[in-house]
Design a protein around this motif. Sequence first.
Motif: not given
Length: 909
Positions: A798-802, A820-822, A829-833, A835-844
């Motif tokens: 349901d769009s939440q990281l499990e 852990r903050t995610q 969808l963009a946010g999910r990608r 997460i696989l980077a393991g760090k904020p791509v821009t901002g955050g």
Amino acid sequence: MDDGSLSVASPEPGGHVARPVRTTCPYCGVGCGVLATPDSSGGATIKGDPAHPANAGRLCSKGSALGDTLALDTRLLEPVVDGARTTWNTALDHVAQRLEAIRAAHGPGSIAFYLSGQLLTEDYYVANKLAKGFLGTPHVDTNSRLCMASSVAGHKRAFGADAVPQCYDDLELADLVVLVGSNAAWCHPILYQRIQVARGERGMRVVNIDPRQTATSEGCDLNLAIRPGTDQVLYNGLLVWLADRGHLDHEFVSRHTSGFDAVLASAREAAPSVRQVAAATGLDVSDVELFFSWFGSTRRVVSCYSQGVNQSAQGTDKVNAIINCHLATGMIGKPGSGPLSFTGQPNAMGGREVGGLANMLAAHMGFSDSERDRVRRFWNAPALVASEGLKAVDMFEAIQRGEIKALWVMGTNPAVSLPRADRVRDALRKLDLLVVSENVMATDTLDLAHVRLPAHAWGEKDGTVTNSERRISRQRPFLEAAGSARADWWIMGEVARRLGFGTAFSFTSPAEIFDEHARLSGFENTAASPADRRAFDISGLTGIGGGGYDALEPVQWPVRTGSAPAERLFADGGFFTPDTRARFIATSPARLASPVSEQWPFVLNTGRIRDQWHTMTRTGLSPRLSTHIQEPFVEIHPEDASRLGLEQGTLARIETAHGAATVRVLLSRGQKPGNIFAPFHWSAQNSSSGRVSSLVHGAIDPVSGQPEAKATPARLAPVAVTHYGFLLSRTPLRPEGMAYWAECRALFGATPGFTLHLALDTDAARMSDWQRATLPDGDWITLEDAGAGTFRTAVFRDSQLEAVLFLSASPKLPATDWLRTQFDSPCDLAGRRTILAGKPVTGGADEGPIVCVCYQVGSRRIEAATLGGCATTKEIGTKLGAGTNCGSCLPEIKRLIASTMAASRAAAE
């Protein structure tokens, strides 16, 4: 009889917040005061008590996080007999019947009690009375044997009594504080910060004596990285130097001591010159000379020693070598002058007051005919023991041999904490009856128990504890008892009643037990001369009643009838020896109980880390306490690591003659080559192979019986794995087929969860099957590079990281802090990608690894504040709050400031 349950006032109608309850922290022997304000959901807000003299409102990271440990999800809530939940009546009947049957068949010596410095004094009193006075077994010992026994033995040899001369105020009055075998910055941070404040305000000097470079080393003026096992050489050399340079207090020595000439002659043989001291200890001659000159030229010196001294096969000699120097200079019991032991357990001293050690009776009495007769008459005890019982290590050896058939363990976890813990675990399996009183549902020891009895936890306990400066404080309840949990004293009293001893155990409250304890302390203890008087006396607190007990303020003993409490002892002599003189004690030659060899080339030192306590049954419940260090590890010098093929973050197998453990590698130039350090907190409950006490040899001090935990011969080897990784999940997951794992609780924003650090030894072709068997159902998004050994999978519902899994062929993985903050908010969808980077791509914001646990401030925020103009720890504290609570992170903050500023200067050049 009262059932031992508690009634605690609920928050007032209308949502008014309950009033704070003054209680005492349940961790180390500092004995900090706590203000606990219960909420309406079974928790509490925790603050330091500004009125308590031990801490004046400050709390360390562990104490500050006590509110995180009050949930009931890990609590033992009902009695369990042979795996089946049952009633209290059934469980207590079973315990009493089995104890009586074993005593009848094998004698009272076939029964033993293993107690804990976590118990309250009143619980300890009832246990000791039941065992030694009525069951007739002398085999009562405690995990405080692992903590303070050598200090106790040293005090008794020198002073004639187990009496600490000093108080905490002396740390601020001294002109020189010497820390010996004490990483106080991490293990006693409140006292360490009192020292550091005085150092900054008054220019007080600090000397640190420790084989390791620790956080404590960074707050000292002279660091002596001594060779393990040579402390008494250093102090024998100091005694000789003081005598030769005219720094003795001849009047004090003449009037109040005995044996000085013989001990000085012995010291001359062991350490005749500064050069020979330096050679034996591995120190520079100039550093030894500087330490000696500071000690000799300063009239206010406090020597603080802890487990690096006590946990040694020569611990008692080390204690007496330190005390000898204070006696020789008359620097004892005076403001800012004297020896002060830092206790590891919160109620180690309270347990000793009531005879909770195998070599003691209650009220500091021993086993002489007159003392036995006194206790027998006071208790009207039908089966008072005639002699000492088995101390902890010997007790478990007797269990292994089948001589002890029944054991009652209370509030401790010997299958993890005792030396040769694998052998201890095997011994426990041989018992006909293992009773464990605990407040958690699972420990390595509890898992082996025939009977599990739910005891009160901190927050429900009602009684007293005594800290390292002889200060008795109240631990007061502020929560309703969970489930069917009962007070330890009540549990034992009910068993005693079933055994026919009800009259002697008719206590209905802890106040009644305290009153009997106070009366015994003063019983036939009124002689005018210290030679005929016992040091421990709180008879002045007799008869205070329930109201006086509830209102009892922190007070230092002795509190004799008609006399004021004593802050310090022995400034004018009055020692508790037959001639009232202190004894100088000659020490044995320095040695390691088990020297290193070609087969075992390393010296293994074990100990604590900053934010965890013992076997983590309580601190492990706090997610924030796991943000600093999350896995078992071994510290090793980079040169040793390079020679063995070990790299930062890889895995190593530590092996000794007694066991093995697999842990992370941490490179540290603070370790001397040939020495390694590993913390002992991890157990089978939270790691695959992190039980470090299973490696520790069984060598004990021949005087105190305290086992050595600082110098076990060991070897190291790399552990080959194909993948390193971590798994973050909302629920605990324990996949099959892992070569290594360590689990801790985590906080995912405001969402509770779990972090599993792991390693696999499997080929890439099987990785998909392993992930499918491991990860929960949901929407999966994956990133794989089998050739590089990289596998990353995030699971959503349901769009939440499990859950999110990262695996790599290298131990260099992204930090988990941002990931852990995610878990807190929906993810497109963009946010999910991302997460696989393991760090904020821009901002955050990426906090970075947590440095300040109290306020959850990470390294990147500290670095940014430094670049923004904060050049001192005080400025960082003002801006971010980091380091302003317990202060145990200040050394790390200093290092970050220095490295950030150095990198900034280099970049500008």
